[in-house]
Scaffold this active site. Structure first.
Site, mmCIF file in Angstrom:
data_model
loop_
_atom_site.group_PDB
_atom_site.id
_atom_site.type_symbol
_atom_site.label_atom_id
_atom_site.label_comp_id
_atom_site.label_asym_id
_atom_site.label_seq_id
_atom_site.Cartn_x
_atom_site.Cartn_y
_atom_site.Cartn_z
ATOM 1 N N ASP A 34 -15.754 10.725 7.668
ATOM 2 C CA ASP A 34 -14.704 9.714 7.553
ATOM 3 C C ASP A 34 -13.364 10.431 7.658
ATOM 4 O O ASP A 34 -13.289 11.655 7.506
ATOM 5 C CB ASP A 34 -14.809 8.965 6.215
ATOM 6 C CG ASP A 34 -14.182 7.580 6.279
ATOM 7 O OD1 ASP A 34 -14.918 6.586 6.456
ATOM 8 O OD2 ASP A 34 -12.936 7.483 6.190
ATOM 9 N N ARG A 80 0.824 -1.218 0.000
ATOM 10 C CA ARG A 80 0.000 0.000 0.000
ATOM 11 C C ARG A 80 0.855 1.263 0.000
ATOM 12 O O ARG A 80 0.562 2.223 -0.698
ATOM 13 C CB ARG A 80 -0.942 -0.005 1.198
ATOM 14 C CG ARG A 80 -2.046 -1.042 1.040
ATOM 15 C CD ARG A 80 -3.159 -0.760 1.998
ATOM 16 N NE ARG A 80 -4.246 -1.711 1.864
ATOM 17 C CZ ARG A 80 -5.322 -1.690 2.633
ATOM 18 N NH1 ARG A 80 -5.448 -0.789 3.573
ATOM 19 N NH2 ARG A 80 -6.277 -2.573 2.468
HETATM 20 C C1 SAM Z 1 -14.738 -0.782 6.828
HETATM 21 S S1 SAM Z 1 -15.230 0.881 6.626
HETATM 22 C C2 SAM Z 1 -16.879 0.835 7.288
HETATM 23 C C3 SAM Z 1 -17.836 1.643 6.450
HETATM 24 C C4 SAM Z 1 -19.296 1.588 6.924
HETATM 25 N N1 SAM Z 1 -19.442 2.128 8.249
HETATM 26 C C5 SAM Z 1 -19.815 0.175 6.869
HETATM 27 O O1 SAM Z 1 -19.971 -0.477 7.911
HETATM 28 O O2 SAM Z 1 -20.070 -0.312 5.761
HETATM 29 C C6 SAM Z 1 -14.320 1.698 7.947
HETATM 30 C C7 SAM Z 1 -14.190 3.197 7.723
HETATM 31 O O3 SAM Z 1 -13.666 3.801 8.917
HETATM 32 C C8 SAM Z 1 -12.813 4.860 8.524
HETATM 33 N N2 SAM Z 1 -11.889 5.197 9.629
HETATM 34 C C9 SAM Z 1 -10.828 4.497 10.081
HETATM 35 N N3 SAM Z 1 -10.201 5.160 11.066
HETATM 36 C C10 SAM Z 1 -10.896 6.308 11.258
HETATM 37 C C11 SAM Z 1 -10.741 7.423 12.140
HETATM 38 N N4 SAM Z 1 -9.742 7.494 13.021
HETATM 39 N N5 SAM Z 1 -11.639 8.425 12.056
HETATM 40 C C12 SAM Z 1 -12.659 8.370 11.157
HETATM 41 N N6 SAM Z 1 -12.853 7.356 10.302
HETATM 42 C C13 SAM Z 1 -11.978 6.330 10.346
HETATM 43 C C14 SAM Z 1 -12.102 4.315 7.292
HETATM 44 O O4 SAM Z 1 -11.555 5.336 6.485
HETATM 45 C C15 SAM Z 1 -13.221 3.533 6.602
HETATM 46 O O5 SAM Z 1 -13.854 4.284 5.600
#
Ligand code: SAM
Length: 308
Positions: free
Chosen positions: A168, A56
């Site tokens: 996000d 990545r």
């Molecule tokens: C696996 S996705 C889940 C998306 C959606 N909530 C779902 O369940 O389908 C996790 C998301 O959390 C975000 N994320 C990770 N760390 C974060 C942080 N510290 N603050 C805000 N968002 C974060 C990532 O960028 C990602 O888009």
């Protein structure tokens, strides 16, 4: 044995992706990046994620024309005053898997249980504003599914105001979410009638794409919010907070801190919705289960109506 170990080290150091060979991410460099990512995002990468991180971050190295991960870390720490490259690093390391109607039982709960309760409450107190936060919304499928579900379940003419904040840390997925354009295969989980009501179908150069209709789109406001940073721009508490499949990437102390703050941002009687493998057990008080990974924030004052 020693031969096998050195062969595996060699294989590790010469990971090839379609665009070429990526330099080695040594164990000390990996540890340094892990610490940086943990501090900036809360994401706790396991020790087995070295090859993944190498690939990545390798794309960033190539884009910047850098020869080693050491150079890249130097750039991040010493030559990135505005945090632009840090944002790209964050975009490269977050996992953004999502889909419309993911964990569909939560949307069934919204339509069949939560909305009837909201209607009853509105009949008592006249309050018709619903505030929702989708925290960790990725490319928008979750907040748009919430919007479709509630827009369809609430009576059209009764003057309801639906306000959804979707946030996000990843700026790239937020741009996609804001555009509200998806490939036709992404919207397959959506029932046809719902699709017709809430999406426009692309034609000509846009064939194979669909776009969220403006009237649904304008219910959702997208913002960049890092859940582990202080000073969330939240002024009014929410009726519902969805934070699904985000906490799993954090270590337990971070999960607990984020959960405590999410609960503070909920109205009494509000609901917190987590992902299927997440829970609040032993981390926060004042919540009781209200369904599968759905939690109800209890009232502070004994004797209050539980849903108020
Ligand atoms: C696996 S996705 C889940 C998306 C959606 N909530 C779902 O369940 O389908 C996790 C998301 O959390 C975000 N994320 C990770 N760390 C974060 C942080 N510290 N603050 C805000 N968002 C974060 C990532 O960028 C990602 O888009």
């Amino acid at each position: 044995m020693a031969k096998a170990a050195s062969r595996s080290a060699l294989e590790h150091s010469r990971i090839v992706d379609p665009a070429g060979i990526i330099p080695d991410l040594s164990r000390p460099e990996f540890e340094a990046f892990r610490a940086l990512i943990l501090a900036r995002t809360g994401i706790a990468l396991g020790p087995h994620k070295r090859a993944l991180l190498q690939v990545r971050l390798g794309t960033r190295l190539r884009a910047l024309g850098l020869a080693s991960f050491g150079n890249y870390r130097h750039l991040l720490v010493e030559q990135d005053p505005e945090g632009d490259e840090l944002a790209r690093l964050v975009n490269a390391v977050t996992t953004n898997k999502t889909e419309f109607y993911r964990e569909a039982r939560h949307f069934t709960y919204l339509a069949q249980q939560w909305v009837p309760e909201a209607l009853e409450r509105a009949a008592r107190d006249g309050q018709r504003i619903i505030r929702i936060w989708s925290a960790g919304c990725s490319s928008g499928e979750e907040p748009y599914t919430i919007a479709m579900t509630l827009a369809d379940a609430l009576p059209q003419a009764a003057g309801w105001s639906l306000r959804i904040l979707a946030s996000d840390i990843n700026t790239e997925v937020l741009s996609r979410a804001t555009a509200g354009i998806y490939r036709f295969e992404d919207v397959r989980p959506i029932p046809r009638a719902v699709l017709r009501r809430h999406f426009l179908r692309g034609r000509g150069t846009q064939a194979g794409l669909v776009r969220i209709r403006p009237e649904l789109r304008q219910l959702v406001r997208f913002r960049s919010i890092n859940l582990i940073e202080d000073g969330w721009p939240i002024e009014t508490p929410f009726d519902l907070i969805f934070c699904r499949n985000v906490l799993i990437y954090f270590d337990r102390p971070t999960q607990q801190r984020v959960l405590e703050r999410l609960v503070e941002c909920l109205k009494e009687g509000g609901r917190l919705v987590l992902g299927h493998s997440e829970g609040v057990h032993g981390m926060v008080s004042g919540l009781r289960p209200a369904g599968s990974t759905i939690y109800h924030k209890e009232s502070h004052h004994a004797g209050d109506h539980p849903d108020r």
